[in-house]
Design a protein around this motif. Structure first.
Motif, PDB file in Angstrom:
ATOM      1  N   ARG A 171       0.828  -1.218   0.000  1.00 50.24           N
ATOM      2  CA  ARG A 171       0.000   0.000   0.000  1.00 50.24           C
ATOM      3  C   ARG A 171       0.857   1.260   0.000  1.00 50.24           C
ATOM      4  O   ARG A 171       0.465   2.290  -0.548  1.00 50.24           O
ATOM      5  N   SER A 172       2.049   1.151   0.598  1.00 52.04           N
ATOM      6  CA  SER A 172       2.927   2.323   0.665  1.00 52.04           C
ATOM      7  C   SER A 172       3.703   2.548  -0.624  1.00 52.04           C
ATOM      8  O   SER A 172       4.477   3.499  -0.727  1.00 52.04           O
ATOM      9  N   GLY A 173       3.518   1.656  -1.612  1.00 49.11           N
ATOM     10  CA  GLY A 173       4.131   1.872  -2.918  1.00 49.11           C
ATOM     11  C   GLY A 173       5.058   0.794  -3.420  1.00 49.11           C
ATOM     12  O   GLY A 173       5.612   0.908  -4.521  1.00 49.11           O
ATOM     13  N   CYS A 174       5.270  -0.255  -2.643  1.00 51.71           N
ATOM     14  CA  CYS A 174       6.145  -1.356  -3.085  1.00 51.71           C
ATOM     15  C   CYS A 174       5.352  -2.275  -4.014  1.00 51.71           C
ATOM     16  O   CYS A 174       4.588  -3.114  -3.542  1.00 51.71           O
ATOM     17  N   LYS A 175       5.537  -2.132  -5.295  1.00 57.71           N
ATOM     18  CA  LYS A 175       4.722  -2.863  -6.263  1.00 57.71           C
ATOM     19  C   LYS A 175       5.441  -4.056  -6.890  1.00 57.71           C
ATOM     20  O   LYS A 175       4.828  -4.862  -7.580  1.00 57.71           O
ATOM     21  N   SER A 176       6.751  -4.151  -6.685  1.00 55.75           N
ATOM     22  CA  SER A 176       7.490  -5.313  -7.189  1.00 55.75           C
ATOM     23  C   SER A 176       8.168  -5.987  -6.010  1.00 55.75           C
ATOM     24  O   SER A 176       8.812  -5.328  -5.190  1.00 55.75           O
ATOM     25  N   LYS A 192       1.069 -11.016  -3.829  1.00 53.09           N
ATOM     26  CA  LYS A 192       0.204 -10.876  -5.002  1.00 53.09           C
ATOM     27  C   LYS A 192      -1.213 -10.506  -4.591  1.00 53.09           C
ATOM     28  O   LYS A 192      -1.847  -9.626  -5.202  1.00 53.09           O
ATOM     29  N   LYS A 193      -1.716 -11.138  -3.538  1.00 51.07           N
ATOM     30  CA  LYS A 193      -3.062 -10.827  -3.070  1.00 51.07           C
ATOM     31  C   LYS A 193      -3.144  -9.410  -2.525  1.00 51.07           C
ATOM     32  O   LYS A 193      -4.207  -8.783  -2.557  1.00 51.07           O
ATOM     33  N   SER A 197       2.279  -5.677  -8.311  1.00 53.77           N
ATOM     34  CA  SER A 197       2.173  -5.887  -9.757  1.00 53.77           C
ATOM     35  C   SER A 197       3.066  -7.026 -10.230  1.00 53.77           C
ATOM     36  O   SER A 197       2.679  -7.828 -11.082  1.00 53.77           O
ATOM     37  N   LEU A 198       4.279  -7.078  -9.680  1.00 50.39           N
ATOM     38  CA  LEU A 198       5.257  -8.080 -10.093  1.00 50.39           C
ATOM     39  C   LEU A 198       5.766  -8.816  -8.859  1.00 50.39           C
ATOM     40  O   LEU A 198       6.209  -8.185  -7.889  1.00 50.39           O
ATOM     41  N   VAL A 199       5.690 -10.140  -8.906  1.00 52.32           N
ATOM     42  CA  VAL A 199       6.158 -10.949  -7.779  1.00 52.32           C
ATOM     43  C   VAL A 199       7.103 -12.027  -8.307  1.00 52.32           C
ATOM     44  O   VAL A 199       6.746 -12.799  -9.199  1.00 52.32           O
ATOM     45  N   GLU A 243      14.292  -5.979 -13.586  1.00 48.98           N
ATOM     46  CA  GLU A 243      14.840  -4.786 -12.921  1.00 48.98           C
ATOM     47  C   GLU A 243      14.801  -4.988 -11.413  1.00 48.98           C
ATOM     48  O   GLU A 243      14.260  -5.986 -10.918  1.00 48.98           O
ATOM     49  N   ARG A 244      15.388  -4.030 -10.689  1.00 50.59           N
ATOM     50  CA  ARG A 244      15.383  -4.114  -9.230  1.00 50.59           C
ATOM     51  C   ARG A 244      13.952  -4.080  -8.696  1.00 50.59           C
ATOM     52  O   ARG A 244      13.086  -3.443  -9.281  1.00 50.59           O
ATOM     53  N   VAL A 245      13.745  -4.768  -7.579  1.00 52.11           N
ATOM     54  CA  VAL A 245      12.420  -4.791  -6.966  1.00 52.11           C
ATOM     55  C   VAL A 245      12.344  -3.750  -5.858  1.00 52.11           C
ATOM     56  O   VAL A 245      13.367  -3.244  -5.377  1.00 52.11           O
ATOM     57  N   SER A 246      11.121  -3.438  -5.438  1.00 52.12           N
ATOM     58  CA  SER A 246      10.948  -2.431  -4.390  1.00 52.12           C
ATOM     59  C   SER A 246      10.761  -3.037  -3.007  1.00 52.12           C
ATOM     60  O   SER A 246      10.769  -2.331  -2.004  1.00 52.12           O
ATOM     61  N   LEU A 247      10.602  -4.383  -2.946  1.00 48.03           N
ATOM     62  CA  LEU A 247      10.432  -5.042  -1.651  1.00 48.03           C
ATOM     63  C   LEU A 247      11.017  -6.445  -1.699  1.00 48.03           C
ATOM     64  O   LEU A 247      10.777  -7.188  -2.652  1.00 48.03           O
ATOM     65  N   VAL A 248      11.785  -6.796  -0.665  1.00 44.47           N
ATOM     66  CA  VAL A 248      12.290  -8.160  -0.499  1.00 44.47           C
ATOM     67  C   VAL A 248      11.677  -8.751   0.758  1.00 44.47           C
ATOM     68  O   VAL A 248      11.691  -8.116   1.822  1.00 44.47           O
TER      69      VAL A 248
END
Length: 278
Positions: A171-176, A192-193, A197-199, A243-248
């Motif tokens: 919700r805070s913006g981590c979409k990948s 994903k749930k 967008s990308l997992v 590309e780099r992801v926004s969350l691990v």
């Protein structure tokens, strides 16, 4: 006349092929009667390469010959030759559940349990009613799927905590999202749930990777989550992920803490796979 000569030449080649196939089949049968399984196996390889249309006809006899020859190779500790024979057989019969199961049994006896699980799993996929393959897969899974997986999956409080944390991050913006050591894939499915967008999910264990594929597919997410059978340290951009992801996310808290290492994995993810804060 050139066309006529060409036809005669092709006819001669075909006649020669049929003759060689016929003789090789006879020789294979004689070798089996003499229990010379290695030579019989070589004759069947020749037959199947020259006359692939005979695959269905000789399948059972070829399997019998392969298994007998493999037993001899095993007793002689000719392990590489044994594996080579199975690789040749699977090139000829790539969707043969009986050969896959037998290959898995040899691998399991030699201590290659993760690899064995892959062959047992394939055999079950090819024939869900194949009782021997199912029994073998469950047996090897008991060796490989650590007991703490089941404890965690049934820990409702833990799962809800992870779900809320992932939902908050998305919700805070981590979409990948990249899930390191995905196990059964539960954290990837949470992401994903939650609306990512990308997992992407990576898993080193072949058994757990196959299990994650089944679990993700059972939840109709096989096209929404990209599963990688890799160590996280081996993931490359853009080879494996674009590309780099926004969350691990990760929960690699087993012996990997002292092996591949959660610390090393997270450092690698931070430096190479995660978007850097501006």
């Amino acid at each position: 006349m050139p066309n006529s000569n060409s036809k005669i030449h092709r006819g001669g080649q075909e006649a020669g092929r049929r003759e060689l196939v016929s003789r090789s089949l006879q020789s294979a049968q004689h070798c089996l009667e003499d229990q010379d399984f290695g030579t019989a196996y070589a004759h069947y390889l020749l037959v199947l390469n020259l006359a692939p249309e005979l695959k269905a006809n000789v399948k059972e006899t070829f399997q019998f010959t392969l298994f007998k020859w493999a037993e001899e190779l095993d007793s002689l500790a000719r392990i590489q030759d044994l594996f080579n024979c199975y690789e040749q057989a699977l090139e000829l019969y790539p969707d043969d559940e009986v050969i896959c199961n037998s290959m898995g049994e040899h691998l399991f006896r030699m201590g290659f349990r993760d690899e064995a699980a892959g062959y047992f799993h394939k055999a079950v996929k090819l024939n869900p009613d194949f009782a021997d393959a199912k029994e073998n897969f469950y047996r090897v899974a008991n060796w490989l799927v650590e007991r703490w997986h089941f404890i965690m999956l049934n820990d409702t409080k833990r799962n809800l905590t992870y779900l809320k944390a992932i939902e908050s991050a998305v919700r805070s913006g981590c979409k990948s999202v990249l899930d390191i050591g995905t196990g059964t894939g539960i954290l990837s499915m949470f992401a994903k749930k939650a609306g990512a967008s990308l997992v992407y999910a990576c898993e080193l264990s072949k058994t757990m990777y196959e299990l994650a594929r089944d679990v993700v597919a059972a939840n109709n997410m096989e096209r929404k989550i990209k599963l990688l059978h890799l160590k996280s340290l081996d993931i490359e951009i853009p080879k494996h992920i674009p590309e780099r992801v926004s969350l691990v996310v990760t929960e690699t808290v087993d012996a990997g803490l002292f092996g591949e290492g959660i610390v090393e994995s997270l450092i690698h993810a931070w430096e190479h796979l995660l978007l850097q804060p501006k």
